[in-house]
Design a protein around this motif. Structure first.
Motif, PDB file in Angstrom:
ATOM      1  N   ALA A  45       1.002  -1.871   0.283  1.00 38.56           N
ATOM      2  CA  ALA A  45       0.160   0.053  -0.136  1.00 38.56           C
ATOM      3  C   ALA A  45       0.933   1.018  -0.107  1.00 38.56           C
ATOM      4  O   ALA A  45       0.130   2.466  -0.365  1.00 38.56           O
ATOM      5  N   TYR A  46       1.919   1.131   0.709  1.00 32.54           N
ATOM      6  CA  TYR A  46       2.729   2.314   0.723  1.00 32.54           C
ATOM      7  C   TYR A  46       3.579   2.477  -0.691  1.00 32.54           C
ATOM      8  O   TYR A  46       3.414   3.687  -0.731  1.00 32.54           O
ATOM      9  N   ARG A  47       4.157   1.743  -1.744  1.00 32.59           N
ATOM     10  CA  ARG A  47       4.365   1.046  -2.991  1.00 32.59           C
ATOM     11  C   ARG A  47       2.728   1.986  -4.058  1.00 32.59           C
ATOM     12  O   ARG A  47       3.842   2.624  -4.977  1.00 32.59           O
ATOM     13  N   GLN A  48       1.840   2.057  -3.330  1.00 32.95           N
ATOM     14  CA  GLN A  48       0.762   2.240  -3.935  1.00 32.95           C
ATOM     15  C   GLN A  48       0.839   3.692  -4.510  1.00 32.95           C
ATOM     16  O   GLN A  48       0.686   4.521  -5.001  1.00 32.95           O
ATOM     17  N   CYS A  49       1.010   4.012  -2.995  1.00 34.27           N
ATOM     18  CA  CYS A  49       1.149   5.123  -2.261  1.00 34.27           C
ATOM     19  C   CYS A  49       1.963   6.412  -3.440  1.00 34.27           C
ATOM     20  O   CYS A  49       1.261   7.312  -3.842  1.00 34.27           O
ATOM     21  N   LEU A  50       3.272   6.313  -3.231  1.00 26.17           N
ATOM     22  CA  LEU A  50       4.148   6.003  -4.577  1.00 26.17           C
ATOM     23  C   LEU A  50       4.215   6.486  -5.303  1.00 26.17           C
ATOM     24  O   LEU A  50       4.309   7.687  -5.988  1.00 26.17           O
ATOM     25  N   ALA A  51       3.549   5.687  -6.248  1.00 25.52           N
ATOM     26  CA  ALA A  51       4.095   4.850  -7.310  1.00 25.52           C
ATOM     27  C   ALA A  51       2.321   6.040  -7.891  1.00 25.52           C
ATOM     28  O   ALA A  51       1.617   6.969  -9.106  1.00 25.52           O
ATOM     29  N   HIS A  52       1.388   6.748  -6.765  1.00 21.67           N
ATOM     30  CA  HIS A  52       0.531   7.217  -7.192  1.00 21.67           C
ATOM     31  C   HIS A  52       0.129   9.250  -6.675  1.00 21.67           C
ATOM     32  O   HIS A  52      -0.680  10.033  -6.308  1.00 21.67           O
ATOM     33  N   GLY A  53       1.253   9.453  -6.431  1.00 23.79           N
ATOM     34  CA  GLY A  53       1.939  11.022  -5.890  1.00 23.79           C
ATOM     35  C   GLY A  53       1.084  11.032  -4.390  1.00 23.79           C
ATOM     36  O   GLY A  53       1.100  12.378  -4.155  1.00 23.79           O
ATOM     37  N   GLY A  54       1.113   9.838  -3.663  1.00 25.65           N
ATOM     38  CA  GLY A  54       0.714  10.913  -2.711  1.00 25.65           C
ATOM     39  C   GLY A  54       1.993  11.221  -1.396  1.00 25.65           C
ATOM     40  O   GLY A  54       2.968  10.790  -2.180  1.00 25.65           O
ATOM     41  N   PRO A  55       1.397  11.617  -0.103  1.00 28.75           N
ATOM     42  CA  PRO A  55       2.970  12.248   0.709  1.00 28.75           C
ATOM     43  C   PRO A  55       4.053  10.835   0.600  1.00 28.75           C
ATOM     44  O   PRO A  55       4.095   9.992   0.986  1.00 28.75           O
ATOM     45  N   SER A  56       5.297  11.333  -0.190  1.00 30.57           N
ATOM     46  CA  SER A  56       6.026  10.070  -0.001  1.00 30.57           C
ATOM     47  C   SER A  56       7.313  10.105   1.016  1.00 30.57           C
ATOM     48  O   SER A  56       7.343   9.002   1.554  1.00 30.57           O
ATOM     49  N   LEU A  57       6.742  10.941   1.644  1.00 30.47           N
ATOM     50  CA  LEU A  57       8.231  11.080   2.793  1.00 30.47           C
ATOM     51  C   LEU A  57       7.284  10.224   4.173  1.00 30.47           C
ATOM     52  O   LEU A  57       8.379   9.441   4.542  1.00 30.47           O
ATOM     53  N   PRO A  58       6.543  10.426   4.283  1.00 24.28           N
ATOM     54  CA  PRO A  58       5.697   8.914   5.340  1.00 24.28           C
ATOM     55  C   PRO A  58       5.857   7.750   4.908  1.00 24.28           C
ATOM     56  O   PRO A  58       6.019   6.571   5.720  1.00 24.28           O
ATOM     57  N   ALA A  59       4.978   7.719   3.488  1.00 24.22           N
ATOM     58  CA  ALA A  59       5.502   5.980   2.965  1.00 24.22           C
ATOM     59  C   ALA A  59       6.579   5.392   2.342  1.00 24.22           C
ATOM     60  O   ALA A  59       6.958   4.322   3.063  1.00 24.22           O
ATOM     61  N   HIS A  60       7.690   6.487   2.335  1.00 24.50           N
ATOM     62  CA  HIS A  60       9.078   6.012   2.781  1.00 24.50           C
ATOM     63  C   HIS A  60       9.383   5.351   3.708  1.00 24.50           C
ATOM     64  O   HIS A  60       9.920   4.365   4.354  1.00 24.50           O
ATOM     65  N   ALA A  61       9.342   6.585   4.615  1.00 23.11           N
ATOM     66  CA  ALA A  61       9.359   6.059   6.226  1.00 23.11           C
ATOM     67  C   ALA A  61       8.544   4.929   6.507  1.00 23.11           C
ATOM     68  O   ALA A  61       8.989   3.530   7.086  1.00 23.11           O
ATOM     69  N   GLY A  62       7.458   5.029   5.939  1.00 19.69           N
ATOM     70  CA  GLY A  62       6.431   3.742   6.660  1.00 19.69           C
ATOM     71  C   GLY A  62       7.197   2.337   6.013  1.00 19.69           C
ATOM     72  O   GLY A  62       7.469   1.598   6.753  1.00 19.69           O
ATOM     73  N   ILE A  63       7.462   2.244   5.202  1.00 24.84           N
ATOM     74  CA  ILE A  63       8.408   0.750   4.423  1.00 24.84           C
ATOM     75  C   ILE A  63       9.908   0.940   5.453  1.00 24.84           C
ATOM     76  O   ILE A  63       9.478  -0.595   5.205  1.00 24.84           O
ATOM     77  N   LEU A  64      10.506   1.689   5.190  1.00 23.70           N
ATOM     78  CA  LEU A  64      11.520   0.995   6.126  1.00 23.70           C
ATOM     79  C   LEU A  64      11.809   0.818   7.724  1.00 23.70           C
ATOM     80  O   LEU A  64      12.222   0.188   7.978  1.00 23.70           O
ATOM     81  N   SER A  65      10.607   1.761   8.107  1.00 24.65           N
ATOM     82  CA  SER A  65      10.105   1.163   9.374  1.00 24.65           C
ATOM     83  C   SER A  65       9.889  -0.129   9.199  1.00 24.65           C
ATOM     84  O   SER A  65      10.102  -1.452  10.834  1.00 24.65           O
ATOM     85  N   ILE A  66       9.000  -0.896   8.617  1.00 25.13           N
ATOM     86  CA  ILE A  66       8.806  -2.526   8.587  1.00 25.13           C
ATOM     87  C   ILE A  66      10.048  -3.286   8.402  1.00 25.13           C
ATOM     88  O   ILE A  66      10.467  -4.359   8.521  1.00 25.13           O
ATOM     89  N   LEU A  67      10.686  -2.803   7.373  1.00 22.72           N
ATOM     90  CA  LEU A  67      11.875  -3.331   6.696  1.00 22.72           C
ATOM     91  C   LEU A  67      12.813  -3.867   7.612  1.00 22.72           C
ATOM     92  O   LEU A  67      14.039  -4.594   7.740  1.00 22.72           O
ATOM     93  N   VAL A  68      12.976  -2.656   8.372  1.00 25.22           N
ATOM     94  CA  VAL A  68      14.003  -2.321   9.444  1.00 25.22           C
ATOM     95  C   VAL A  68      13.872  -3.272  10.865  1.00 25.22           C
ATOM     96  O   VAL A  68      14.957  -3.894  10.800  1.00 25.22           O
ATOM     97  N   GLU A  69      12.394  -3.434  10.710  1.00 28.78           N
ATOM     98  CA  GLU A  69      12.234  -4.304  12.153  1.00 28.78           C
ATOM     99  C   GLU A  69      12.459  -5.559  12.129  1.00 28.78           C
ATOM    100  O   GLU A  69      12.111  -6.153  13.188  1.00 28.78           O
ATOM    101  N   ARG A  70      12.657  -5.739  10.411  1.00 27.46           N
ATOM    102  CA  ARG A  70      12.233  -7.374  10.470  1.00 27.46           C
ATOM    103  C   ARG A  70      13.220  -8.278  10.811  1.00 27.46           C
ATOM    104  O   ARG A  70      13.377  -9.616  11.302  1.00 27.46           O
ATOM    105  N   PRO A  71      15.144  -7.879  10.807  1.00 26.58           N
ATOM    106  CA  PRO A  71      15.276  -6.797   9.606  1.00 26.58           C
ATOM    107  C   PRO A  71      15.463  -7.789   8.442  1.00 26.58           C
ATOM    108  O   PRO A  71      16.606  -8.082   7.841  1.00 26.58           O
TER     109      PRO A  71
END
Length: 282
Positions: A45-71
């Motif tokens: 969903a975050y990637r869809q946000c980025l693809a469709h011109g949504g707020p990019s900063l929180p979308a990037h940060a949301g993806i990173l938070s998940i990937l770092v936590e996994r890690p």
């Protein structure tokens, strides 16, 4: 409620599939729900946000938070590169640079980035905690305690942060401070087994064996199946000439989920060896 909100967003996205802001809201809901499946859907969903011109900063940060936590550090690094390209000077970019460097073991780079954040916003608890964690890993216990204590002052109810500060104090040889730091979690209680265990270690190092035994007993009551004679024997051998063999025994017991007593011993040994991340996870 959360389910109703997701239903509303699903209807909006069915009618307007290129609504980047709605994708961001959907992603945030999924990310905070928990579970691997929801996290995967959140990333999509975050990637869809980025693809469709949504707020990019929180979308990037949301993806990173998940990937770092996994890690998933390789994927997180790729995402950080994208964030850095879009927002090269933003504090969130610097924050994730520090966080990924810490996860990758590059303490010099992590510390440089975290200190930049703290210097720009000295009263920001998130930055204080990050710098404190990096300083703890680097063996700078004075800075670790200073930053973690400041972060805890702003968030006194943050249990994990309180435990992290106590760990820094224990490693600095300030067992009495660690006992005081953990007291709000232990009294009036009830606490979790890991809190009782860490508090028991603090009491033991503070020359309070009776209190330590009571705390260890409280931890064992929460996990009675974890009390093993072999663990007790290994703990007794830790201070002797065969401490290496005792550590091997404890590691073996821990791998078999041998219990709280093994966890206590591992925390103490990890602290002595400056293996702070392992001590927190013991």
């Amino acid at each position: 409620d959360r389910l109703a909100a997701r239903g509303t967003l699903n209807r909006i996205l069915q009618q307007h599939p290129t609504n980047g802001a709605a994708w961001l809201q959907q992603a945030d809901l999924l990310a905070t729900t928990g579970g691997t499946d929801n996290e995967d859907q959140a990333v999509a969903a975050y990637r869809q946000c980025l693809a469709h011109g949504g707020p990019s900063l929180p979308a990037h940060a949301g993806i990173l938070s998940i990937l770092v936590e996994r890690p998933d550090l390789p994927a997180a690094q790729t995402q950080l590169d994208a964030l850095r390209k879009a927002w090269p000077q933003h504090p969130r970019t610097t924050y994730f640079e520090a966080l990924l460097a810490l996860k990758a073991g590059d303490l010099s780079l992590a510390r440089q980035a975290a200190e930049k954040l703290v210097n720009s916003a000295p009263a920001e608890p998130v930055y204080q905690r990050l710098l404190g964690a990096i300083a703890l890993q680097a063996g700078d216990f004075s800075q670790a305690e200073q930053q973690l204590a400041a972060a805890l002052k702003a968030n006194p109810g943050h249990r994990a942060l309180r435990q992290q500060l106590a760990l820094a104090q224990l490693q600095a040889g300030q067992a009495a401070k660690a006992v005081a730091t953990l007291a709000p979690l232990v009294t009036p209680g009830p606490a979790t087994a890991d809190v009782y265990t860490l508090a028991g270690v603090a009491a033991l190092q503070n020359s309070e064996p009776a209190k330590a035994n009571a705390l260890f007993a409280a931890a064992n009551r929460l996990k009675p199946e974890d009390s093993r004679l072999r663990t007790s024997i290994a703990m007794g051998r830790l201070g002797g000439s065969d401490s290496t063999a005792a550590l091997g025994e404890l590691q073996s017991l821990a791998s078999q989920d041998a219990g709280t007593e093994a966890t206590v011993a591992l925390i103490m040994v990890r602290l002595q060896r400056k293996e702070y991340d392992l001590a927190l996870k013991a």
